[in-house]
Design an enzyme around this catalytic site. Structure first.
Site, PDB file in Angstrom:
ATOM      1  N   ASP A 110       0.801  -1.228   0.000  1.00  0.00           N
ATOM      2  CA  ASP A 110       0.000   0.000   0.000  1.00  0.00           C
ATOM      3  C   ASP A 110       0.833   1.278   0.000  1.00  0.00           C
ATOM      4  O   ASP A 110       0.272   2.379   0.136  1.00  0.00           O
ATOM      5  CB  ASP A 110      -0.961  -0.013   1.185  1.00  0.00           C
ATOM      6  CG  ASP A 110      -2.094  -0.999   0.969  1.00  0.00           C
ATOM      7  OD1 ASP A 110      -2.545  -1.126  -0.186  1.00  0.00           O
ATOM      8  OD2 ASP A 110      -2.514  -1.647   1.935  1.00  0.00           O
ATOM      9  N   ASP A 167      -6.646  -5.021  -4.545  1.00  0.00           N
ATOM     10  CA  ASP A 167      -6.363  -3.622  -4.175  1.00  0.00           C
ATOM     11  C   ASP A 167      -5.045  -3.138  -4.787  1.00  0.00           C
ATOM     12  O   ASP A 167      -4.848  -1.950  -5.027  1.00  0.00           O
ATOM     13  CB  ASP A 167      -6.270  -3.469  -2.653  1.00  0.00           C
ATOM     14  CG  ASP A 167      -7.263  -4.311  -1.879  1.00  0.00           C
ATOM     15  OD1 ASP A 167      -7.617  -5.403  -2.348  1.00  0.00           O
ATOM     16  OD2 ASP A 167      -7.661  -3.884  -0.785  1.00  0.00           O
TER      17      ASP A 167
HETATM   18  N1  GLY Z   1      -7.003  -1.829   0.706  1.00  0.00           N
HETATM   19  C1  GLY Z   1      -7.759  -2.274   1.818  1.00  0.00           C
HETATM   20  C2  GLY Z   1      -9.193  -1.981   1.687  1.00  0.00           C
HETATM   21  O1  GLY Z   1      -9.712  -1.692   0.646  1.00  0.00           O
HETATM   22  O2  GLY Z   1      -9.853  -2.069   2.712  1.00  0.00           O
END
Ligand code: GLY
Length: 387
Positions: A110, A167
């Protein structure tokens, strides 16, 4: 009421009432964010409770994946209004995120969400050299997670060497950006290998997506598809579908590989078919049991941005499908789930972090507000590409 900026309406063949709605929403956004930015300043908000962001993630969890969304909102506002205060606060948050780079442990894939919205946004708008270094540093961390045998970027840490989540498609634009500014194509190759692997194993024939795939780190073979933040294995977590729509559309933006656009469109068709059954607001998982009903407004807001991204690449006769889908979503969210009271932190209510997590269910979450803002700015041709 202070109105800073009126804005031009994007050329989407909008009818008069949609133009009026867009202008009016932009006025509400400006009033809201002017007040919020004064209250929140350079704290790092996540979930609002009773109209206040109490927790400051700079104090409690500097490596948390959502820590870029507040500076992202501030940069979007700075870009749209040229109001210096937004820039000043965004740069202060960016400085605080250096502690996350120093900490290193706790960071995972992330880093895209975190630094695209802070340092990279700063560099894109100001050409600040320190921000360029931070952005490239974050990109190197992401590139360091690449598995050359499996042709993917691992998502999480610890014993999850083969785990990849959808994601990640929103994180790899950091690599496309890094290749562009450095002139070295390696980062782009890694991003494309990763996108190809997700295309193969994540997007299903009907346009729905897995949230998680687990690959053999020795050779990239698909081992299993466990449930994640949705209802379970084989289900269809709505925010994951939104990440796929927008993420594949962004990979198309940078590479022009037509399979990515086709994937984005396929997932978009699936998403629109599903939300049309629930008034254009998404439930947390499209394949969860009918009862209880859990909503996730953040998935709809993110999907709206992805749909607007797709309109940029399809021929004229296809645009209205995606544009009208986005507008139906944005208007439905405004009607039932937006709080425009300037004295109340958070705009979009009823976001949900995960299907099972009771604590973070039906709450305002910072990324819901980010995507809502970005979508409205897109309609006004006032957003900049932060991804
Ligand atoms: N990337 C984690 C979520 O969408 O909760």
């Amino acid at each position: 009421m202070l109105i800073i900026e009126r804005g031009n309406i994007m050329n989407y063949n909008m009818d008069e009432s949609t133009k009026q709605w867009t202008r009016c929403t932009w006025e509400k956004l400006q009033n809201k964010l002017l007040a919020e930015s004064k209250r929140i300043g350079d704290k790092i908000p996540y979930i609002a409770e009773n109209g206040r962001y109490l927790e400051d993630k700079a104090e409690t969890d500097i490596t948390w994946w959502t820590n870029g969304f507040w500076p992202g909102m501030l940069w979007q506002m700075y870009h749209a209004t040229k109001e210096e205060n937004y820039k000043t606060i965004a740069q202060a948050v960016e400085g605080k995120l250096d502690a996350a780079l120093d900490q290193y442990r706790g960071l995972h894939h992330d880093v895209g969400f975190m630094w695209l919205h802070s340092a990279v946004a700063d560099y894109r708008l100001t050409k600040n050299e320190r921000s360029l270094a931070r952005g490239l540093h974050a990109a190197d961390l992401l590139a360091g997670r690449y598995n050359p045998r499996g042709k993917y970027i691992r998502s999480w840490n610890k014993d999850r060497a083969g785990w990849v989540i959808i994601d990640s498609m929103m994180n790899i634009p950091l690599l496309y950006w890094a290749s562009k500014v450095s002139g070295d194509p390696r980062c782009q190759y890694m991003a494309m290998d990763h996108a190809d692997t997700l295309l193969k194993y994540t997007v299903r024939g009907d346009g729905s997506c897995n949230h998680i795939i687990v690959l053999d780190p020795e050779n990239g073979e698909l081992l299993k598809t466990p449930g994640g933040q949705g209802y379970g294995s084989g289900s269809s977590w709505s925010r994951g579908q939104a990440w796929a729509i927008y993420g594949f559309a962004l990979s198309y933006r940078y590479t022009k590989k037509k399979e990515y656009l086709e994937a984005a469109k396929r997932v978009a068709h699936y998403f629109l078919a599903e939300v049309s059954r629930t008034g254009y607001v998404s439930v947390v998982d499209f394949r969860a049991p009918k009862d209880p009903v859990y909503w996730d407004t953040t998935a709809s807001a993110c999907a709206a941005c992805g749909l607007l991204e797709i309109t940029e690449y399809v021929p004229e006769y296809e645009k209205s499908l995606y544009f009208e889908g986005a507008m139906n979503i944005l208007k439905a969210l405004d009607k039932s789930y937006c709080n425009w009271e300037p004295d109340y932190d958070s705009i979009l209510q009823m976001g949900t972090a995960s299907y099972e997590g009771e604590k973070d269910r039906h709450v305002p979450i910072i990324y819901g507000d980010y995507f809502y803002l970005e979508a409205v700015l897109r309609l006004l041709e006032k957003s900049f590409i932060i991804w």
